[in-house]
Write an enzyme that holds these catalytic residues in place. Structure first.
Site, PDB file in Angstrom:
ATOM      1  N   GLY A   1       0.825  -1.208   0.000  1.00 12.83           N
ATOM      2  CA  GLY A   1       0.000   0.000   0.000  1.00 12.83           C
ATOM      3  C   GLY A   1       0.855   1.252   0.000  1.00 12.83           C
ATOM      4  N   SER A   2       0.352   2.299   0.641  1.00 12.54           N
ATOM      5  CA  SER A   2       0.944   3.634   0.495  1.00 12.54           C
ATOM      6  C   SER A   2       2.328   3.801   1.112  1.00 12.54           C
ATOM      7  CB  SER A   2      -0.004   4.687   1.084  1.00 12.54           C
ATOM      8  OG  SER A   2      -1.184   4.770   0.316  1.00 12.54           O
TER       9      SER A   2
END
Length: 609
Positions: free
Chosen positions: A329-330
């Site tokens: 993810g981020s």
């Protein structure tokens, strides 16, 4: 007549000569065996009348950074029988059945087996062994042995690992450092007669064992405890499937803590946890009452095949920090940022516009904020964790460049951590990456890496650009504290420039002080970090992974922490539920590590603008 006599004499002479020749050969052979081979055959004869029993070497200890012993030995006994020396087999069977708590049939089979020596049971408590010894039963041998003992039970269970019945390492550090820890067994040699009965007053010879060396590790008992407490608290609060935490020194790769809750009891590693059966009970609708659930769990245990039980044990022993991959993810936006600054396709002054999505070919890829962030510069883009900004960076880099930097950063190979079973990064084949795949890769989706790979790579970015090898082992020493070996690990210098490293530390500090990671902010400390929320496969299951990676002090990181919460219930955003876990950990360990709040004032003067 004369000819016959002459012929007979000749025959006798020939026979006599042949006999004499045979006798000479036999005598020569006998002299050869008695003089030239006397030592060899003497040893053979001695071996034939010697009975051998092992004396187990004490396995080396595993000692943490504070000098706390995490793995040691407890004295136990091995009970054996020598068939030819037993005078009253029924008495032996009765005593061993009673004292060892074994089935009579099993004991009888071993006692009555005709063999030189038969092991009845190992890892017997010393008190039980002493009681059996006091019976003074002929043919029953009680030898002292060692059993691995872990003073803190479940602490760092998936890191330390454990040993089997023969005291050999099976998983974790116990197996990686087996050659240092195991030592060399000794022997007890006793003389017997032709019937195999020990000769009284013949004494015994001993070959003393050589104990194993001690392994000194970077794991810190106190930091591990802080992290376990925070992880358990988060797991219970969010009814999560599991929580993993890594705490390491980003300057040299030493790991101070690695938590994977739920952990298991190292002193009973083959006992399945109750939690292994709870999901099965729920799937079958057996949750009406506590009694129903317990009954279902007992039923499940009893009905397991050996293969099924082994599979559950393997899952219980599994270390998700190194054995499992996940979509980061981020947090992966840190890697995209490093690549973009190294290639020179972005600057802090670049401006972007986020309407809440970005069109890539015929695909609309959304930002987590569906209404959009509007106009923003790059620093605001990373503070907001804005997907369209990073999609744009990925497209500016292009496939060739982004894979070039993945290779340069070491993302496409294993970290080399000193634990077994490290998984490799699962990445698209370069030739199959189009604009859509490139866009999703840029903000941390559609591929998988291990938590330790992510932590090691970001550590290398914030320490000035040197790719470190994450590790636990520090040194090997003997029981007197004498250094045997200092363990060395590979360092690859300059995977990013010092300037890019400064930019990363600066913008990631703003993520915590002003942006999406502000729930990790601790007043008086400069902390950098990045939040992440990713969805597991299949997407239709609606299961998420929340994570936060933080480091401190931001201007000169001495500690880095990564917290991952698997399948939290309710709110699942990394900035909301994972960042507070790292905040709680840092609140405890920053003062413990001697990182003072006063360092922030210094940082405010020197931080790049």
């Amino acid at each position: 007549m004369f000819r016959n006599k002459t012929y007979n004499r000749r025959k006798l002479l020939i026979v006599f000569t042949v006999i004499m020749l045979i006798l000479v050969i036999l005598m020569g052979r006998l002299v050869y065996l008695m003089i030239s081979c006397s030592e060899y055959y003497g040893q053979k004869a001695e071996d034939l009348h010697e009975r051998e029993r092992d004396i187990k070497a004490a396995r080396g200890k595993i000692i943490d950074a504070t000098g706390t012993v995490l793995a040691t030995n407890r004295t136990v006994c091995t009970i054996s029988v020598i068939h030819s020396q037993i005078k009253d087999s029924e008495k032996v069977i009765e005593v061993l059945t009673k004292e060892l708590g074994m089935e009579e049939e099993t004991v009888r089979k071993r006692v009555e087996k005709v063999s030189s020596i038969e092991r009845v049971k190992s890892n017997v408590d010393k008190e039980v062994g002493d009681r059996i010894r006091n019976y003074r039963l002929p043919g029953v041998k009680v030898d002292e042995d060692y059993k691995r003992y872990y003073p803190y039970g479940t602490l760092a269970s998936k890191v330390l690992g454990f040993t089997g019945g023969d005291n050999q390492g099976i998983i974790g550090l116990e197996v990686i450092y087996e050659d240092y820890l195991k030592g060399s067994n000794g022997k007890i040699l006793t003389l017997t007669d032709a019937r195999g009965i020990e000769i009284e007053n013949a004494g015994e010879r001993r070959q003393e064992p050589v104990d194993g060396y001690n392994l000194h590790v970077s794991l810190d008992y106190n930091i591990q405890m802080y992290c376990e407490q925070a992880a358990k608290k988060a797991m219970e609060a969010k009814s999560a499937d599991g929580v993993s935490v890594i705490v390491m020194n980003p300057q040299n790769g030493e790991i101070m803590a690695m938590v994977n809750v739920p952990e298991f009891d190292l002193n009973q590693p083959f006992t399945l946890q109750e939690t292994e059966f709870q999901e099965e009970a729920e799937d079958q609708g057996e949750t009406e009452s506590k009694e129903d659930t317990e009954s279902q769990e007992r039923k499940s245990k009893d009905s397991l095949t050996e293969a099924e039980k082994q599979e559950l044990l393997n899952q219980m022993w599994r270390n998700p920090c190194i054995n499992d991959t996940y979509e980061p993810g981020s947090v992966f936006k840190i890697i995209t940022t490093a690549s973009a600054f190294e290639e020179g396709v972005v600057s802090l002054n670049d401006h972007f516009f986020c309407p809440g999505y970005k069109m890539v070919e015929d695909r609309r890829i959304h930002c987590h904020k569906r209404t959009g962030h509007g106009s923003e510069d790059f620093t605001q883009g990373i503070m907001n964790s804005c997907n369209p900004v990073f999609i744009e960076l990925g497209l500016r880099l292009g496939v060739d460049n982004i894979y070039k930097y993945f290779e340069q950063f070491g993302l496409l190979k294993r970290t080399g951590i000193d634990l077994p079973g490290e998984a490799a990064t699962i990445m698209h084949d370069k030739k199959n990456v189009g604009p859509v795949e490139l866009a999703t890769i840029s903000f941390g989706q559609s591929f998988q890496i291990t938590p330790i790979q992510l932590a090691a790579t970001v550590s290398s970015f914030v320490n000035g650009g040197d790719r470190i090898t994450p590790h636990f082992g520090v040194s090997i020493k003997d029981d007197q504290g004498e250094l045997i070996e200092t363990l060395q690990y590979e360092v690859e210098e300059g995977i990013i420039s010092d300037e890019t490293s400064k930019v990363l530390r600066s913008v990631l500090e703003k993520v915590v002080s002003e942006g999406s990671g502000k729930r990790a902010y601790i007043e008086g400390f400069s902390i950098g970090g990045k939040t992440a929320t990713s969805q597991t496969l299949p997407r239709s299951a609606n299961k998420y992974i929340s994570s936060f990676l933080g480091f401190a002090p931001a201007e000169n990181p001495q500690v880095l922490a990564l917290a991952i919460i698997n399948n939290p219930q309710g709110i699942y955003y990394g900035g909301t539920i994972a960042a507070p876990v790292v905040k709680e950990i840092f609140s405890n360990i920053l003062p413990y590590l001697g990182i003072e709040k006063a360092a922030v004032e210094e940082k405010d003067k020197e931080e790049p603008q």
